[in-house]
Write a protein that holds these residues in place. Sequence first.
Motif, PDB file in Angstrom:
ATOM      1  N   LEU A 175       2.257  -5.250   6.802  1.00 19.75           N
ATOM      2  CA  LEU A 175       1.615  -4.335   7.748  1.00 19.75           C
ATOM      3  C   LEU A 175       1.897  -2.875   7.398  1.00 19.75           C
ATOM      4  O   LEU A 175       1.423  -1.965   8.090  1.00 19.75           O
ATOM      5  CB  LEU A 175       2.109  -4.594   9.184  1.00 19.75           C
ATOM      6  CG  LEU A 175       2.213  -6.052   9.666  1.00 19.75           C
ATOM      7  CD1 LEU A 175       2.606  -6.082  11.135  1.00 19.75           C
ATOM      8  CD2 LEU A 175       0.917  -6.806   9.438  1.00 19.75           C
ATOM      9  N   ALA A 176       2.669  -2.637   6.344  1.00 16.85           N
ATOM     10  CA  ALA A 176       3.067  -1.274   5.985  1.00 16.85           C
ATOM     11  C   ALA A 176       1.867  -0.487   5.468  1.00 16.85           C
ATOM     12  O   ALA A 176       1.104  -0.982   4.635  1.00 16.85           O
ATOM     13  CB  ALA A 176       4.167  -1.313   4.928  1.00 16.85           C
ATOM     14  N   ALA A 177       1.705   0.755   5.954  1.00  9.09           N
ATOM     15  CA  ALA A 177       0.574   1.564   5.502  1.00  9.09           C
ATOM     16  C   ALA A 177       0.714   3.009   5.943  1.00  9.09           C
ATOM     17  O   ALA A 177       1.355   3.306   6.950  1.00  9.09           O
ATOM     18  CB  ALA A 177      -0.739   0.995   6.047  1.00  9.09           C
ATOM     19  N   ILE A 178       0.103   3.883   5.165  1.00  5.77           N
ATOM     20  CA  ILE A 178      -0.169   5.246   5.589  1.00  5.77           C
ATOM     21  C   ILE A 178      -1.531   5.199   6.263  1.00  5.77           C
ATOM     22  O   ILE A 178      -2.507   4.750   5.657  1.00  5.77           O
ATOM     23  CB  ILE A 178      -0.190   6.213   4.392  1.00  5.77           C
ATOM     24  CG1 ILE A 178       1.174   6.219   3.695  1.00  5.77           C
ATOM     25  CG2 ILE A 178      -0.573   7.615   4.836  1.00  5.77           C
ATOM     26  CD1 ILE A 178       2.328   6.666   4.573  1.00  5.77           C
ATOM     27  N   VAL A 179      -1.628   5.626   7.520  1.00  6.57           N
ATOM     28  CA  VAL A 179      -2.857   5.439   8.293  1.00  6.57           C
ATOM     29  C   VAL A 179      -3.992   6.324   7.782  1.00  6.57           C
ATOM     30  O   VAL A 179      -3.788   7.239   6.980  1.00  6.57           O
ATOM     31  CB  VAL A 179      -2.608   5.677   9.797  1.00  6.57           C
ATOM     32  CG1 VAL A 179      -1.660   4.641  10.358  1.00  6.57           C
ATOM     33  CG2 VAL A 179      -2.075   7.094  10.046  1.00  6.57           C
ATOM     34  N   SER A 180      -5.192   6.039   8.272  1.00 10.48           N
ATOM     35  CA  SER A 180      -6.430   6.579   7.708  1.00 10.48           C
ATOM     36  C   SER A 180      -6.475   8.094   7.587  1.00 10.48           C
ATOM     37  O   SER A 180      -6.774   8.632   6.512  1.00 10.48           O
ATOM     38  CB  SER A 180      -7.623   6.083   8.528  1.00 10.48           C
ATOM     39  OG  SER A 180      -7.448   6.392   9.904  1.00 10.48           O
ATOM     40  N   GLY A 181      -6.174   8.808   8.673  1.00 13.91           N
ATOM     41  CA  GLY A 181      -6.258  10.262   8.632  1.00 13.91           C
ATOM     42  C   GLY A 181      -5.262  10.872   7.671  1.00 13.91           C
ATOM     43  O   GLY A 181      -5.582  11.790   6.902  1.00 13.91           O
TER      44      GLY A 181
END
Length: 321
Positions: free
Chosen positions: A78-84
């Motif tokens: 689930l690890a991520a840098i989000v869209s914006g």
Amino acid sequence: MHVLIFGGGGFLGRRLAKTLIESGGLLQGKITHLSLMDTAFPEEMPQDSRLEAIKSDFSDEKEIREVLQLQPDVIFHLAAIVSGEAEKNFELGMKVNFHASLQLLELCRMLDYSPRIVFASSCAVFGGDVSKVIRDDTSPTPLSSYGTQKAMVELLMNDYSRKGFVDARCLRLPTIAIRPGKPNAATSSFVSSIIREPLYGKNASCPVPSETKVWIQSPNRVIQNFIHAANIDEQILGNDRIFNLPGLTVSIQEMLRSLEQISSPEVTNLISFEPDDFIQSIVLTWPPHFDTQRAINIGFVKDASSEEIIKSFINEEGISS
């Protein structure tokens, strides 16, 4: 069995951990060890003797290599840098969303077994004609760095599964609504804010026109679908490990109408419309219409209505409407 959650300190990671602790395990067996990895963890975390919170950077090869030596049976990625943030900081988005995910797969390839991976992808892999109905055979056409990074990892998950290095399943998540807490850097964060903030008596702004349609799913349904994905027998999946999750197509106007019916006009009067060119340049390219029959046939679930989602949030948060 050992379950590992990358991004375990985030909202969905914590909720998933709590649900797994309460259920006791997956179809593969009872959970004996539950590892959560993230760069930071809030003070309020699930409490259980089986749970271990590991503060680490997902892109740190040494840390990932060490936790994989514990031989997790199921990995929730689930690890991520989000869209914006991924759009504004291209290097960071590539480092975490793409290169770290490739690194994870490479480290898994070196193991003497094939761990099961549930990868949280996104409907942001699609972009362009928002009137088009997205079907299972629709090719990804992302118009954001975030969506492109997710699409690349999906292809890698498919190929590493085909080769037998891992047993992956990729879930293209709709916009999650309604998230508790403060807004984050995701361009879709406003979908939660325009409901959450007014319910707490706070002002909220909507950066897109009221007629904008969005593809949404509640946190409860997302967690159900994560767990269902982990439980699906590998033989059922074949070579296509990517699913468009069932969601709900609803306009901003329809969401606000539901909010007013459940609460009052005083609540919706706290919402203003303030156009944001950056958010619109991304969100307005996301198609809101999906045909998800394949996912439904295999047992994934969706919400019934925006009213159901809002009422569930109110009940969970203990808000007096």
